[in-house]
Scaffold this active site. Structure first.
Site, PDB file in Angstrom:
ATOM      1  NE  ARG A 234      17.791  58.788  17.408  1.00 33.92           N
ATOM      2  CZ  ARG A 234      18.577  59.859  17.257  1.00 33.92           C
ATOM      3  NH1 ARG A 234      18.227  61.015  17.768  1.00 33.92           N
ATOM      4  NH2 ARG A 234      19.709  59.776  16.591  1.00 33.92           N
ATOM      5  CD  GLU A 263      11.465  62.179  14.801  1.00 34.19           C
ATOM      6  OE1 GLU A 263      12.309  62.413  13.911  1.00 34.19           O
ATOM      7  OE2 GLU A 263      11.756  62.165  16.003  1.00 34.19           O
ATOM      8  CG  HIS A 281      14.901  64.738  14.994  1.00 34.35           C
ATOM      9  ND1 HIS A 281      14.717  63.381  15.009  1.00 34.35           N
ATOM     10  CD2 HIS A 281      16.145  64.927  15.526  1.00 34.35           C
ATOM     11  CE1 HIS A 281      15.789  62.781  15.504  1.00 34.35           C
ATOM     12  NE2 HIS A 281      16.675  63.711  15.827  1.00 34.35           N
TER      13      HIS A 281
HETATM   14  P1  NAD Z   1      26.366  60.129  24.997  1.00 34.95           P
HETATM   15  O1  NAD Z   1      26.760  58.788  24.483  1.00 34.95           O
HETATM   16  O2  NAD Z   1      27.429  61.127  25.291  1.00 34.95           O
HETATM   17  O3  NAD Z   1      25.507  59.943  26.340  1.00 34.95           O
HETATM   18  C1  NAD Z   1      24.527  58.962  26.491  1.00 34.95           C
HETATM   19  C2  NAD Z   1      24.558  58.551  27.957  1.00 34.95           C
HETATM   20  O4  NAD Z   1      23.476  57.666  28.213  1.00 34.95           O
HETATM   21  C3  NAD Z   1      25.844  57.793  28.346  1.00 34.95           C
HETATM   22  O5  NAD Z   1      26.502  58.459  29.418  1.00 34.95           O
HETATM   23  C4  NAD Z   1      25.352  56.417  28.754  1.00 34.95           C
HETATM   24  O6  NAD Z   1      26.085  55.886  29.835  1.00 34.95           O
HETATM   25  C5  NAD Z   1      23.915  56.722  29.171  1.00 34.95           C
HETATM   26  N1  NAD Z   1      23.036  55.573  29.141  1.00 34.95           N
HETATM   27  C6  NAD Z   1      23.007  54.536  28.262  1.00 34.95           C
HETATM   28  N2  NAD Z   1      22.014  53.674  28.590  1.00 34.95           N
HETATM   29  C7  NAD Z   1      21.403  54.191  29.688  1.00 34.95           C
HETATM   30  C8  NAD Z   1      20.310  53.785  30.495  1.00 34.95           C
HETATM   31  N3  NAD Z   1      19.649  52.632  30.242  1.00 34.95           N
HETATM   32  N4  NAD Z   1      19.948  54.562  31.543  1.00 34.95           N
HETATM   33  C9  NAD Z   1      20.607  55.713  31.811  1.00 34.95           C
HETATM   34  N5  NAD Z   1      21.679  56.151  31.112  1.00 34.95           N
HETATM   35  C10 NAD Z   1      22.057  55.392  30.055  1.00 34.95           C
HETATM   36  O7  NAD Z   1      25.309  60.695  23.960  1.00 34.95           O
HETATM   37  P2  NAD Z   1      24.806  62.200  23.795  1.00 34.95           P
HETATM   38  O8  NAD Z   1      25.649  62.875  22.790  1.00 34.95           O
HETATM   39  O9  NAD Z   1      24.617  62.787  25.138  1.00 34.95           O
HETATM   40  O10 NAD Z   1      23.397  61.920  23.091  1.00 34.95           O
HETATM   41  C11 NAD Z   1      22.350  61.268  23.786  1.00 34.95           C
HETATM   42  C12 NAD Z   1      21.269  60.893  22.792  1.00 34.95           C
HETATM   43  O11 NAD Z   1      20.701  62.091  22.250  1.00 34.95           O
HETATM   44  C13 NAD Z   1      21.801  60.145  21.549  1.00 34.95           C
HETATM   45  O12 NAD Z   1      21.859  58.755  21.781  1.00 34.95           O
HETATM   46  C14 NAD Z   1      20.783  60.478  20.493  1.00 34.95           C
HETATM   47  O13 NAD Z   1      19.761  59.509  20.489  1.00 34.95           O
HETATM   48  C15 NAD Z   1      20.185  61.807  20.968  1.00 34.95           C
HETATM   49  N6  NAD Z   1      20.534  62.917  20.061  1.00 34.95           N
HETATM   50  C16 NAD Z   1      19.509  63.642  19.556  1.00 34.95           C
HETATM   51  C17 NAD Z   1      19.783  64.716  18.706  1.00 34.95           C
HETATM   52  C18 NAD Z   1      18.656  65.549  18.161  1.00 34.95           C
HETATM   53  O14 NAD Z   1      18.795  66.081  17.072  1.00 34.95           O
HETATM   54  N7  NAD Z   1      17.582  65.712  18.876  1.00 34.95           N
HETATM   55  C19 NAD Z   1      21.106  65.011  18.355  1.00 34.95           C
HETATM   56  C20 NAD Z   1      22.129  64.265  18.920  1.00 34.95           C
HETATM   57  C21 NAD Z   1      21.830  63.213  19.770  1.00 34.95           C
END
Ligand code: NAD
Length: 315
Positions: A234, A263, A281
């Site tokens: 994000r 964005e 994105h």
């Molecule tokens: P997920 O929930 O599987 O993984 C997120 C991880 O971050 C978790 O393991 C959590 O423990 C960890 N985390 C939380 N706070 C933290 C911190 N302060 N420091 C370090 N680690 C921390 O989620 P995901 O499916 O891997 O997605 C991650 C992020 O990617 C989503 O939150 C979303 O914002 C983003 N995303 C972007 C797109 C895109 O189109 N670009 C699509 C899907 C997701």
């Protein structure tokens, strides 16, 4: 009277009829408001719907107050930072998301951006289109150290790809204490170690108060000279003012961004730099991921409106 679903996600049902057919088969009326998002229009119509499939736009508590019939908000994706979960709870609206389903698509893009900025692929290709045939010298990705911030679904898939490139992976995630099987090339380390020791840093955490500006000036100063940052998570997690400064002064070699604070990032000085690739994105924009996420959202709406338990309940 038939139930009604509003779809504000732009990508819902874009690649097949399958998700819309789920509504047809269940007699659910569908409306789209997925062109340029307009808060005023959204607030004026949301009261007519039993279900909402939402993309990335904000769903404010004010709009939620007007959503008198709304039973369920399905996030067409994983990240929930645009939905006020406390307000949803207060108004007794179920919220679901679709975790992990798009994690291969986002991991492909993160890895693609890494290759792109390391080998200057977009930059060199744009020069050829401008009629210039200039050799540009890039950096190897293979055998380097990749740091991942967060070790959830997407980061794990990025780490798997990195294994194929012979990379060593350093992961920081305070909520992960043990590595699952299949990651012999990954070590769980401190945040500072990821920052200081990585050649590439890829960000995979949700945006919240703890992660906003997680990578700022102080962290960039600690990063290796010539390192790269990839953000498919994000905008706002990597501080853009600092990123511009450290890319411009040459301390960082490049950045690949799927997400930005604003964005589209119109007017951002980052767009003036040759060593930055910004894409709009598109992390989950693969045919496979969009279809899978749309089908899960459609099934969740049907389940909820039939008084069954939907999948992936968040609140
Ligand atoms: P997920 O929930 O599987 O993984 C997120 C991880 O971050 C978790 O393991 C959590 O423990 C960890 N985390 C939380 N706070 C933290 C911190 N302060 N420091 C370090 N680690 C921390 O989620 P995901 O499916 O891997 O997605 C991650 C992020 O990617 C989503 O939150 C979303 O914002 C983003 N995303 C972007 C797109 C895109 O189109 N670009 C699509 C899907 C997701």
């Amino acid at each position: 009277m038939s139930k009604r679903v509003l779809i504000t996600s732009r990508s819902f049902g874009q690649v097949s009829e399958e998700p819309l057919n789920i509504f047809k088969e269940n007699g659910i009326e569908v409306d789209f408001q997925n062109d340029e998002y307009n808060e005023e229009k959204f607030q004026s119509i949301i009261g007519n719907y039993d279900a909402l499939i939402i993309g990335a736009h904000e769903f404010s508590p004010k709009a939620m107050e007007k959503a008198k019939k709304l039973k369920i908000i399905c996030k067409h994706g994983a990240g929930l930072d645009n939905i006020n979960l406390e307000a949803a709870k207060k108004y007794n609206i179920r919220v679901t998301n679709v975790p992990a389903t798009n994690s291969n698509a986002v991991a492909d893009l993160a890895f693609g951006l890494m290759l792109d900025v390391a080998r200057k692929i977009s930059f060199a290709a744009s020069r050829v289109k401008d009629g210039l045939w200039e050799r540009v010298i890039g950096t190897d990705v293979c055998y380097k150290t990749l740091g991942v911030i967060g070790f959830g679904a997407i980061a794990k898939n990025v780490a798997k790809r990195a294994g194929g490139f012979g990379m060593k992976v350093l992961a920081y995630d305070p909520y992960v204490t043990d590595l699952p099987d299949g990651f012999p090339h990954v070590s769980l380390v401190t945040f500072e170690d990821v920052i200081k020791q990585s050649d590439f840093i890829s960000v995979h955490v949700p945006l919240n108060d703890a992660t906003r500006n997680l990578i700022g000036r102080e962290q960039m100063e600690m990063m290796k000279k010539g390192a790269f940052i990839i953000n498919t998570s994000r905008g706002g997690i990597v501080n853009e003012e600092a990123l511009y400064e450290y890319l411009k002064n040459g301390h960082l070699a490049g950045a690949g961004l799927d997400v930005t604070e604003k964005e589209p990032p119109t007017g951002s000085p980052l767009l003036t730099l040759d060593n930055v690739t910004v894409v709009p994105h598109i992390g989950m924009y693969s045919k496979e991921a969009i279809n899978a996420v749309s089908v899960i959202c459609a099934r969740n709406v049907v389940k909820m409106l039939n008084n069954e338990q939907p999948d992936h309940i968040v609140v």
